[in-house]
Design an enzyme around this catalytic site. Structure first.
Site, PDB file in Angstrom:
ATOM      1  N   GLY A  44      23.001 -22.939  26.051  1.00 50.96           N
ATOM      2  CA  GLY A  44      22.332 -24.188  26.414  1.00 50.96           C
ATOM      3  C   GLY A  44      21.983 -25.119  25.275  1.00 50.96           C
ATOM      4  O   GLY A  44      21.985 -26.334  25.437  1.00 50.96           O
ATOM      5  N   ASP A 101      17.172 -25.252  24.372  1.00 53.20           N
ATOM      6  CA  ASP A 101      17.331 -26.410  25.270  1.00 53.20           C
ATOM      7  C   ASP A 101      16.061 -26.722  26.051  1.00 53.20           C
ATOM      8  O   ASP A 101      15.623 -27.862  26.131  1.00 53.20           O
ATOM      9  CB  ASP A 101      18.528 -26.207  26.240  1.00 53.20           C
ATOM     10  CG  ASP A 101      18.493 -24.872  26.984  1.00 53.20           C
ATOM     11  OD1 ASP A 101      17.565 -24.064  26.775  1.00 53.20           O
ATOM     12  OD2 ASP A 101      19.428 -24.629  27.778  1.00 53.20           O
ATOM     13  N   ASP A 104      10.519 -22.984  29.928  1.00 55.67           N
ATOM     14  CA  ASP A 104      10.043 -23.031  31.311  1.00 55.67           C
ATOM     15  C   ASP A 104       8.859 -22.048  31.413  1.00 55.67           C
ATOM     16  O   ASP A 104       7.749 -22.384  31.019  1.00 55.67           O
ATOM     17  CB  ASP A 104      11.249 -22.639  32.185  1.00 55.67           C
ATOM     18  CG  ASP A 104      11.027 -22.773  33.672  1.00 55.67           C
ATOM     19  OD1 ASP A 104       9.886 -22.775  34.115  1.00 55.67           O
ATOM     20  OD2 ASP A 104      12.031 -22.863  34.417  1.00 55.67           O
ATOM     21  N   ASP A 160      23.019 -26.032  32.265  1.00 59.80           N
ATOM     22  CA  ASP A 160      24.067 -25.810  33.259  1.00 59.80           C
ATOM     23  C   ASP A 160      23.558 -25.806  34.695  1.00 59.80           C
ATOM     24  O   ASP A 160      22.402 -25.534  34.979  1.00 59.80           O
ATOM     25  CB  ASP A 160      24.781 -24.483  32.994  1.00 59.80           C
ATOM     26  CG  ASP A 160      23.895 -23.279  33.304  1.00 59.80           C
ATOM     27  OD1 ASP A 160      22.829 -23.159  32.683  1.00 59.80           O
ATOM     28  OD2 ASP A 160      24.276 -22.473  34.185  1.00 59.80           O
ATOM     29  N   ARG A 166      27.421 -28.680  31.662  1.00 61.25           N
ATOM     30  CA  ARG A 166      26.756 -28.651  30.350  1.00 61.25           C
ATOM     31  C   ARG A 166      27.192 -29.835  29.501  1.00 61.25           C
ATOM     32  O   ARG A 166      26.492 -30.262  28.591  1.00 61.25           O
ATOM     33  CB  ARG A 166      27.126 -27.370  29.584  1.00 61.25           C
ATOM     34  CG  ARG A 166      26.561 -26.085  30.172  1.00 61.25           C
ATOM     35  CD  ARG A 166      26.818 -24.951  29.175  1.00 61.25           C
ATOM     36  NE  ARG A 166      26.612 -23.638  29.743  1.00 61.25           N
ATOM     37  CZ  ARG A 166      25.433 -23.008  29.818  1.00 61.25           C
ATOM     38  NH1 ARG A 166      24.343 -23.599  29.361  1.00 61.25           N
ATOM     39  NH2 ARG A 166      25.342 -21.807  30.323  1.00 61.25           N
TER      40      ARG A 166
END
Ligand code: IMP
Ligand code: MG
Length: 175
Positions: A44, A101, A104, A160, A166
């Site tokens: 990512g 990237d 979370d 993605d 991506r």
């Protein structure tokens, strides 16, 4: 075939480039001109990593390392992180910047940071392009942050949609 009409622009390419320039300056100032090692988290972070790396001044020595991890349970982090590809070199004594990237729940970066800290680096910091801080489940210090975002499913600029999209050159969300 995925329905591309669901994709909405969240952050344009130019904004990302400008923010990468600012972040590189922030990182450089933080480390006071000392050499740094950027640790990119595959897959990512690839696009963000290369954009960020371009903006460091040539007065600072920058090394690259990459690693790859996944949570055992697919898309949603479960807290159990599996390292699929480790770093290739010793990081003892080095200034580490983990380049990711998105953060979370925080499980992935917490695990990676703790793992790297055991190898006696000088310091381990975290630089993430996106921060969904509203979703955090574990405490992780984000040292350098591109953009704070709401709880949306993000694709593009490295992120993605079941392994595709991506390569989209901007940050989008799925409506
Ligand atoms: P965390 O362990 O929950 O912080 O998860 C971080 C990882 O989940 C990231 O490295 C991404 O691979 C993935 N992820 C989290 N949110 C998104 C999203 O909105 N789109 C795509 N991947 C995401
Ligand atoms: Mg990732």
């Amino acid at each position: 075939m995925k329905d591309n009409s669901l994709l909405k622009v969240l952050i344009k390419e130019e904004e990302i480039t400008n923010r990468c320039n600012e972040l590189a300056k922030e990182i450089e100032n933080y480390f006071n001109g000392e050499p740094i090692t950027l640790v990119g988290i595959l897959n990512g972070a690839v696009m963000f990593f290369t954009e960020l790396a371009k903006h460091f001044s040539q007065n600072i020595e920058v090394e690259y390392e990459f690693m790859s991890c996944c949570s055992y349970d697919g898309r949603e982090s479960t807290g159990v992180i599996n390292v699929k590809k480790d770093l290739e070199n010793d990081i003892a004594g080095k200034n580490i910047v983990i380049v990711e990237d998105i953060i979370d729940t925080g499980y992935t970066l917490k695990h990676i940071k703790e793992m790297l800290e055991k190898r006696n680096p000088k310091e381990v910091t975290i630089c993430t392009m996106l921060d969904k801080s509203c979703k955090r489940q574990v405490d992780v210090k984000v040292d350098f942050r591109g953009f704070e975002i709401d709880d949306k499913f993000i694709v593009g600029y490295g992120l993605d949609w079941d392994q595709t999209h991506r390569n989209i050159p901007y940050i989008a969300y799925l409506e």
